[in-house]
Write a protein that holds these residues in place. Structure first.
Motif, PDB file in Angstrom:
ATOM      1  N   LEU A  77      43.398  -2.062 -34.223  1.00  0.00           N
ATOM      2  CA  LEU A  77      43.698  -3.014 -33.610  1.00  0.00           C
ATOM      3  C   LEU A  77      43.784  -3.812 -32.450  1.00  0.00           C
ATOM      4  O   LEU A  77      44.997  -5.040 -32.131  1.00  0.00           O
ATOM      5  CB  LEU A  77      45.288  -2.915 -34.211  1.00  0.00           C
ATOM      6  CG  LEU A  77      46.227  -2.977 -35.477  1.00  0.00           C
ATOM      7  CD1 LEU A  77      46.967  -2.063 -36.153  1.00  0.00           C
ATOM      8  CD2 LEU A  77      45.738  -3.671 -36.789  1.00  0.00           C
ATOM      9  N   TRP A 113      49.467  -5.977 -39.167  1.00  0.00           N
ATOM     10  CA  TRP A 113      49.105  -4.489 -39.397  1.00  0.00           C
ATOM     11  C   TRP A 113      50.455  -4.000 -40.579  1.00  0.00           C
ATOM     12  O   TRP A 113      51.721  -3.841 -40.562  1.00  0.00           O
ATOM     13  CB  TRP A 113      49.007  -3.624 -38.566  1.00  0.00           C
ATOM     14  CG  TRP A 113      50.316  -3.161 -36.965  1.00  0.00           C
ATOM     15  CD1 TRP A 113      50.512  -4.658 -36.518  1.00  0.00           C
ATOM     16  CD2 TRP A 113      51.057  -2.647 -37.315  1.00  0.00           C
ATOM     17  NE1 TRP A 113      50.906  -4.090 -35.778  1.00  0.00           N
ATOM     18  CE2 TRP A 113      51.995  -3.048 -36.126  1.00  0.00           C
ATOM     19  CE3 TRP A 113      51.534  -1.329 -38.144  1.00  0.00           C
ATOM     20  CZ2 TRP A 113      53.078  -2.145 -35.527  1.00  0.00           C
ATOM     21  CZ3 TRP A 113      52.762  -1.050 -37.882  1.00  0.00           C
ATOM     22  CH2 TRP A 113      53.152  -1.288 -36.378  1.00  0.00           C
ATOM     23  N   GLY A 137      54.516  -4.656 -36.239  1.00  0.00           N
ATOM     24  CA  GLY A 137      53.661  -4.612 -37.992  1.00  0.00           C
ATOM     25  C   GLY A 137      54.984  -4.094 -38.591  1.00  0.00           C
ATOM     26  O   GLY A 137      55.560  -3.572 -38.059  1.00  0.00           O
ATOM     27  N   ILE A 193      50.664  -0.005 -41.495  1.00  0.00           N
ATOM     28  CA  ILE A 193      50.231   1.719 -41.249  1.00  0.00           C
ATOM     29  C   ILE A 193      51.165   2.620 -41.658  1.00  0.00           C
ATOM     30  O   ILE A 193      52.185   2.552 -41.764  1.00  0.00           O
ATOM     31  CB  ILE A 193      50.123   2.580 -39.334  1.00  0.00           C
ATOM     32  CG1 ILE A 193      49.380   1.312 -38.883  1.00  0.00           C
ATOM     33  CG2 ILE A 193      50.210   3.781 -39.070  1.00  0.00           C
ATOM     34  CD1 ILE A 193      49.247   1.334 -37.339  1.00  0.00           C
ATOM     35  N   GLN A 207      46.669  -8.333 -44.501  1.00  0.00           N
ATOM     36  CA  GLN A 207      46.975  -7.418 -43.308  1.00  0.00           C
ATOM     37  C   GLN A 207      45.629  -6.716 -43.168  1.00  0.00           C
ATOM     38  O   GLN A 207      44.880  -6.483 -44.007  1.00  0.00           O
ATOM     39  CB  GLN A 207      48.770  -6.948 -43.803  1.00  0.00           C
ATOM     40  CG  GLN A 207      49.860  -7.729 -44.630  1.00  0.00           C
ATOM     41  CD  GLN A 207      50.374  -8.612 -42.772  1.00  0.00           C
ATOM     42  OE1 GLN A 207      50.581  -7.471 -41.845  1.00  0.00           O
ATOM     43  NE2 GLN A 207      50.739  -9.648 -43.128  1.00  0.00           N
ATOM     44  N   VAL A 208      46.106  -6.365 -41.749  1.00  0.00           N
ATOM     45  CA  VAL A 208      44.883  -4.824 -41.820  1.00  0.00           C
ATOM     46  C   VAL A 208      45.658  -3.710 -41.657  1.00  0.00           C
ATOM     47  O   VAL A 208      46.807  -3.406 -41.715  1.00  0.00           O
ATOM     48  CB  VAL A 208      44.970  -4.940 -40.392  1.00  0.00           C
ATOM     49  CG1 VAL A 208      44.201  -3.436 -40.025  1.00  0.00           C
ATOM     50  CG2 VAL A 208      44.102  -5.945 -39.604  1.00  0.00           C
ATOM     51  N   ARG A 263      46.821  -5.801 -47.894  1.00  0.00           N
ATOM     52  CA  ARG A 263      45.291  -5.742 -47.903  1.00  0.00           C
ATOM     53  C   ARG A 263      45.153  -6.964 -48.384  1.00  0.00           C
ATOM     54  O   ARG A 263      44.326  -8.106 -47.861  1.00  0.00           O
ATOM     55  CB  ARG A 263      44.808  -4.634 -48.783  1.00  0.00           C
ATOM     56  CG  ARG A 263      42.994  -5.426 -48.288  1.00  0.00           C
ATOM     57  CD  ARG A 263      42.353  -3.817 -48.269  1.00  0.00           C
ATOM     58  NE  ARG A 263      42.636  -3.242 -47.336  1.00  0.00           N
ATOM     59  CZ  ARG A 263      42.386  -1.871 -47.285  1.00  0.00           C
ATOM     60  NH1 ARG A 263      41.424  -0.876 -48.342  1.00  0.00           N
ATOM     61  NH2 ARG A 263      42.338  -0.221 -46.077  1.00  0.00           N
TER      62      ARG A 263
END
Length: 609
Positions: free
Chosen positions: A160, A191, A224, A193, A135-136, A131
């Motif tokens: 996203l 991203w 990502g 996750i 990055q998401v 983060r």
């Protein structure tokens, strides 16, 4: 509402109006009314069959509507947990994750290992770093519910940029939701996750395919990074394209620093490191100890005091039960006493019914590698009373290894050393917690009786092997024999001591003098205590110990023992007895070695029974 449904509803409204209300003038024209009626019926049927055709042309022959009501509003926070203390000793793992996050290709990384190793903490720190780099980040907790996971991943994809129209297609069953999500994630970058605590990966879905097939919710093909944490450590589960980070206990220095972070006034670095070693470098145990020591009202306020208290109060300090752990898995994960029960319960529900008994049986042995050949179906059945076959025992041990509760030294190393014989070993704290959770006095007494019988059989088998075949197994058996002798000192000293002597002879042939010394000392101490210092068996064991010390280069100790033995044998047996002459010869060899002359090797004195 679909087109055919709307047409039918309109038709019903007309008919209802015609029947129940004052009809208009045109309604008196019967031909006109029935023409409209028939026309609408044809249109409705046409729309109905058109929708059926669209469904049939969709992938997988059409899908039922997907319940995505929660996606628009979100049912819970998807922010990662906050890391409250510095993460120590995981720099290499964080760098590997960071390189994947910063790289151009994306992918899937699985942080795996036994409960208590800090997988969630490592993932949370990785998300904080990602983060900070722009990055998401999305955090999902696996709740053993494939539908919920699908909704969460759809929400993540929506965050996203997955279009609402695409979600609507999934809602109506026109496209596969999992494919819609991953088609979008594959073309979107920037991203990370996290799917945390995926300890039942076979249930992830959708469908019954394994995660390694990469057709379900967990795939390595995104733009990502998908980071999964799990207790399942096997490549077969996660497939060839996943990057597996198999966590190990913390190194001593890093583990000591974790304790100092939590309780900076509880002692020195050396004292913290000593306690960390005692706790096996397990982050969960380190955090529990640090939290205890940081409380001003705790009875033990220093690292040293806590370490000493573990010997008498282990069940209270780290083995204490939590009242809600049985019904709340999240609580169980945070309690040392319960964290491994989650894996054992899962193994049992998956059909590995011997996993827990096998773990308990291994916990009764010493904290050293165990030869795989010792854990036989006969031992498991004799100890537990449960039916066992070679296949079910193999499956139980494989399950324990899969969940990180059982290690295979050499094979588990980054570069497998291919040990000469198979080995099994428990983490020291897993072993200790397990021994404290056994029901006492049963099954321990019955289990130990069976274990002692099979240890003796294993020694006989090793002693009977030709040449060097039994030497590697003899080395592995040695650390487990002193406890065998201690348990049988009063009711079967002669038999148990004979077992240790046979293994010591095999170790002597193998040149394993250190392991041999352990057994020789144990036998001599037991016989001196039970039979007395002048008993012929005690004198023979003292002679053997002196010879072993001589072969290890401890010539002064060897000479002292042989001198004592010679004096006692001259007094008890006379100066010309063969055993007395042998002691005189061994004393001369030890003195010559002490003086640095002579290469004569001692010849082990046969036992006089």
């Amino acid at each position: 509402m679909s087109g055919s449904s709307a047409a039918i509803a309109f038709l019903v409204a007309i008919v209802t109006n015609y029947v129940t209300a004052q009809p208009p003038e045109w309604a008196e024209n019967t031909v006109l009314v029935w023409s409209v009626f028939v026309g609408l019926a044809v249109v409705s049927l046409g729309l109905f069959f058109w929708e059926r055709r669209l469904a049939a042309e969709a992938p997988d022959g059409g899908r039922p509507p997907v319940p995505l009501g929660r996606i628009a509003v979100g049912g819970h926070s998807m922010n990662p947990p906050t890391v409250s203390a510095p993460v120590r000793g995981r720099e290499e793992e964080l760098e590997r994750i960071g390189n994947l996050v910063r790289g151009p290709g994306g992918g899937m990384v699985v942080v795996c290992g036994a409960g208590g190793l800090g997988k969630t903490t490592l993932a949370a720190e990785a998300t904080a770093q990602a983060r900070a780099q722009g990055q998401v980040v999305v955090w999902i907790r696996w709740r053993d519910d494939p539908e919920r996971l699908g909704q969460d991943l759809a929400q993540a994809a929506h965050i996203l940029g997955l279009p609402e129209a695409r979600l609507e297609e999934a809602r109506t069953g026109r496209v596969s939701l999992v494919d819609a999500v991953w088609e979008h994630l594959a073309t979107t970058t920037g991203w990370l996750i996290v799917v945390d605590n995926v300890d039942t990966p076979t249930r992830v879905g959708p469908g019954s395919g394994p995660p390694a097939a990469y057709r379900g919710w967990l795939r390595p093909h995104g733009g990502g990074v998908l980071l999964v944490t799990s207790r399942d450590t096997t490549r077969q589960t996660w497939g060839p394209d996943a990057d597996l980070l198999h966590l190990q206990p913390l190194a001593d220095e890093a583990a000591g620093t974790v304790l100092l972070d939590a309780a900076p006034h509880a002692g020195t670095e050396a004292e913290a490191e000593a306690l960390a070693v005692r706790l096996g470098g397990l982050p969960l145990a380190l955090n529990a100890a640090g939290a205890y020591l940081s409380v001003p009202t705790s009875r033990h306020r220093t690292f040293t005091a806590y370490q000493h208290a573990l010997e008498a109060e282990f069940a209270d300090l780290l083995g204490a039960e939590h009242p809600t752990a049985a019904t709340d898995p999240e609580t169980a994960r945070r309690v040392v006493r319960h964290t491994w029960d989650l894996s054992l319960d899962q193994l049992h529900s998956d059909g590995y019914t011997l996993a827990r008994p096998a773990l308990q049986l291994l916990a009764l042995l010493e904290p050293a590698p165990v030869p795989r050949t010792l854990i036989t179906p006969e031992l498991v059945t004799d100890a537990t009373g449960l039916p066992a076959t070679a296949a079910t025992v193999d499956a139980a041990l494989a399950g324990l290894h899969q969940y990180g509760l059982l290690h295979t030294p050499g094979v588990d190393a980054p570069e497998p050393a291919s040990p000469a014989v198979g080995q099994l070993q428990l983490h020291p704290l897993v072993r200790e917690v397990t021994t404290h959770t056994l029901t006492r006095p049963a099954p321990t007494t019955a289990w130990l009786t069976a274990l002692d019988e099979h240890l003796a059989r294993a020694v006989d088998a090793v002693a009977g092997m030709p040449g060097r075949a039994g030497w590697p197994t003899a080395r592995l058996l040695a650390p487990h024999l002193p406890a065998h002798l201690d348990r049988n000192t009063q009711r079967g000293l002669t038999t148990a001591a004979g077992t240790l002597d046979r293994l010591a002879d095999a170790l002597n042939n193998a040149g394993a003098a250190s392991e041999e010394l352990l057994l020789r000392r144990q036998v001599l101490d037991a016989e001196t205590r039970v039979l007395g210092p002048d008993h012929p068996r005690t004198l023979g064991s003292r002679n053997n110990l002196g010879a072993t010390l001589n072969s290890l280069g401890e010539h002064q100790q060897a000479a002292d023992l042989h001198q004592r033995n010679l004096t006692d044998r001259e007094r008890i047996l006379g100066p010309d007895h063969p055993d007395t002459l042998s002691s005189r010869d061994n004393l001369a060899v030890a003195r010559a070695r002490l003086a640095g002359v002579g290469r004569r090797r001692w010849w082990p004195l046969p036992r006089r029974r």
